[in-house]
Design a protein around this motif. Structure first.
Motif, PDB file in Angstrom:
ATOM      1  N   GLU A  25       0.831  -1.200   0.000  1.00 53.58           N
ATOM      2  CA  GLU A  25       0.000   0.000   0.000  1.00 53.58           C
ATOM      3  C   GLU A  25       0.871   1.258   0.000  1.00 53.58           C
ATOM      4  OE1 GLU A  25      -3.274   0.242  -0.183  1.00 53.58           O
ATOM      5  OE2 GLU A  25      -3.654  -1.908  -0.077  1.00 53.58           O
ATOM      6  N   LYS A  26       0.288   2.367  -0.407  1.00 55.31           N
ATOM      7  CA  LYS A  26       0.966   3.650  -0.378  1.00 55.31           C
ATOM      8  C   LYS A  26       1.419   3.962   1.047  1.00 55.31           C
ATOM      9  CE  LYS A  26       0.490   8.493  -1.372  1.00 55.31           C
ATOM     10  NZ  LYS A  26       0.015   9.463  -2.300  1.00 55.31           N
ATOM     11  N   ASP A  61       1.051   2.219  -9.090  1.00 50.41           N
ATOM     12  CA  ASP A  61       0.182   3.386  -9.153  1.00 50.41           C
ATOM     13  C   ASP A  61      -0.641   3.397 -10.439  1.00 50.41           C
ATOM     14  OD1 ASP A  61      -0.797   5.722  -7.904  1.00 50.41           O
ATOM     15  OD2 ASP A  61       0.595   6.995  -9.021  1.00 50.41           O
ATOM     16  N   GLY A  62      -1.153   2.229 -10.814  1.00 45.44           N
ATOM     17  CA  GLY A  62      -2.018   2.109 -11.978  1.00 45.44           C
ATOM     18  C   GLY A  62      -1.319   1.909 -13.306  1.00 45.44           C
ATOM     19  N   VAL A  63       0.019   1.914 -13.325  1.00 50.56           N
ATOM     20  CA  VAL A  63       0.769   1.740 -14.572  1.00 50.56           C
ATOM     21  C   VAL A  63       1.383   0.347 -14.591  1.00 50.56           C
ATOM     22  CG1 VAL A  63       2.720   2.570 -15.952  1.00 50.56           C
ATOM     23  CG2 VAL A  63       1.257   4.206 -14.751  1.00 50.56           C
ATOM     24  N   PRO A 151       8.390  10.706  -7.663  1.00 50.72           N
ATOM     25  CA  PRO A 151       7.818   9.407  -8.032  1.00 50.72           C
ATOM     26  C   PRO A 151       6.796   8.917  -7.008  1.00 50.72           C
ATOM     27  CG  PRO A 151       9.967   9.099  -7.032  1.00 50.72           C
ATOM     28  CD  PRO A 151       9.762  10.590  -7.171  1.00 50.72           C
ATOM     29  N   ALA A 152       5.926   8.050  -7.456  1.00 54.43           N
ATOM     30  CA  ALA A 152       4.927   7.444  -6.568  1.00 54.43           C
ATOM     31  C   ALA A 152       5.570   6.375  -5.678  1.00 54.43           C
ATOM     32  CB  ALA A 152       3.803   6.823  -7.397  1.00 54.43           C
ATOM     33  N   LEU A 153       6.654   5.770  -6.168  1.00 51.85           N
ATOM     34  CA  LEU A 153       7.304   4.658  -5.474  1.00 51.85           C
ATOM     35  C   LEU A 153       8.810   4.875  -5.478  1.00 51.85           C
ATOM     36  CD1 LEU A 153       7.107   1.721  -4.252  1.00 51.85           C
ATOM     37  CD2 LEU A 153       7.386   0.902  -6.602  1.00 51.85           C
ATOM     38  N   LEU A 154       9.436   4.664  -4.329  1.00 55.81           N
ATOM     39  CA  LEU A 154      10.894   4.736  -4.209  1.00 55.81           C
ATOM     40  C   LEU A 154      11.415   3.332  -3.960  1.00 55.81           C
ATOM     41  CD1 LEU A 154      13.502   6.420  -3.987  1.00 55.81           C
ATOM     42  CD2 LEU A 154      13.006   6.669  -1.539  1.00 55.81           C
TER      43      LEU A 154
END
Length: 182
Positions: A25-26, A61-63, A151-154
């Protein structure tokens, strides 16, 4: 945020990643733990769109990282185990270089770089050449660089590798600070 389903990566007959599934999860901090050769780095490179999977799916993130590896690079900030730094650049030049790779304006790069260098406790090193930084400082600089495009994710591969005990504590504090920021 990150969903992996039945991810498999084979090199010939060798299976590096075998039907891995997980959901993160985020805001979560997640770590892979395992012996050398367990597929940790392979998985991270697939998540970042740097390596093709044999089968399975990865979504950030949806991609879809498998179908859209170029688009995923805007969603992910990646700090590899052996990070490349341009030693003959000053810290600000280093950040400018990477920000420009994402098509950012000079003004945005300057503002975001200032904020990121403060975040990683390198504000006083802006005009210092990268090759004069300690390993821990270079590691923190690479984290700042990986965050330049928001970025959404690191993804960090072996973030404590080669760091002394104090630098390890600083890295942990940095990650917890990033988590608290979302």
């Amino acid at each position: 945020m990150l969903t992996i389903e039945n991810l498999t990566k084979q090199y010939g007959k060798f299976v590096a990643v075998d039907h891995l599934s997980l959901h993160i999860e985020k805001g979560e901090i997640f770590g892979f733990v395992g012996p050398n050769g367990a597929g940790k780095t392979t998985t991270m490179r697939i998540i970042c769109g740097l390596l093709k999977a044999t089968s399975g799916s990865v979504t950030v993130d949806g991609v879809d990282a498998i179908i859209q590896p170029e688009d995923i690079k805007r969603k992910v900030g990646y700090v590899p185990d052996f990070f490349g730094v341009y030693d003959n650049l000053k810290v600000t030049e280093y950040m400018d270089f990477y920000g420009s790779m994402y098509g950012m304006s000079s003004r945005d790069i300057a503002k975001i770089s200032d904020d990121l260098l403060e975040l990683v406790n390198l504000s006083d090193k802006k005009e210092v050449y990268v090759d004069t930084l300690s390993r821990g400082m270079k590691q923190r600089l690479c984290v700042a660089r990986a965050l330049i495009h928001n970025p959404a994710l690191l993804v960090l591969d072996e973030p404590n590798s080669g760091l002394d005990p104090r630098a390890r504590v600083e890295m942990k504090e940095l990650l917890l600070n990033l988590k608290s920021m979302g």
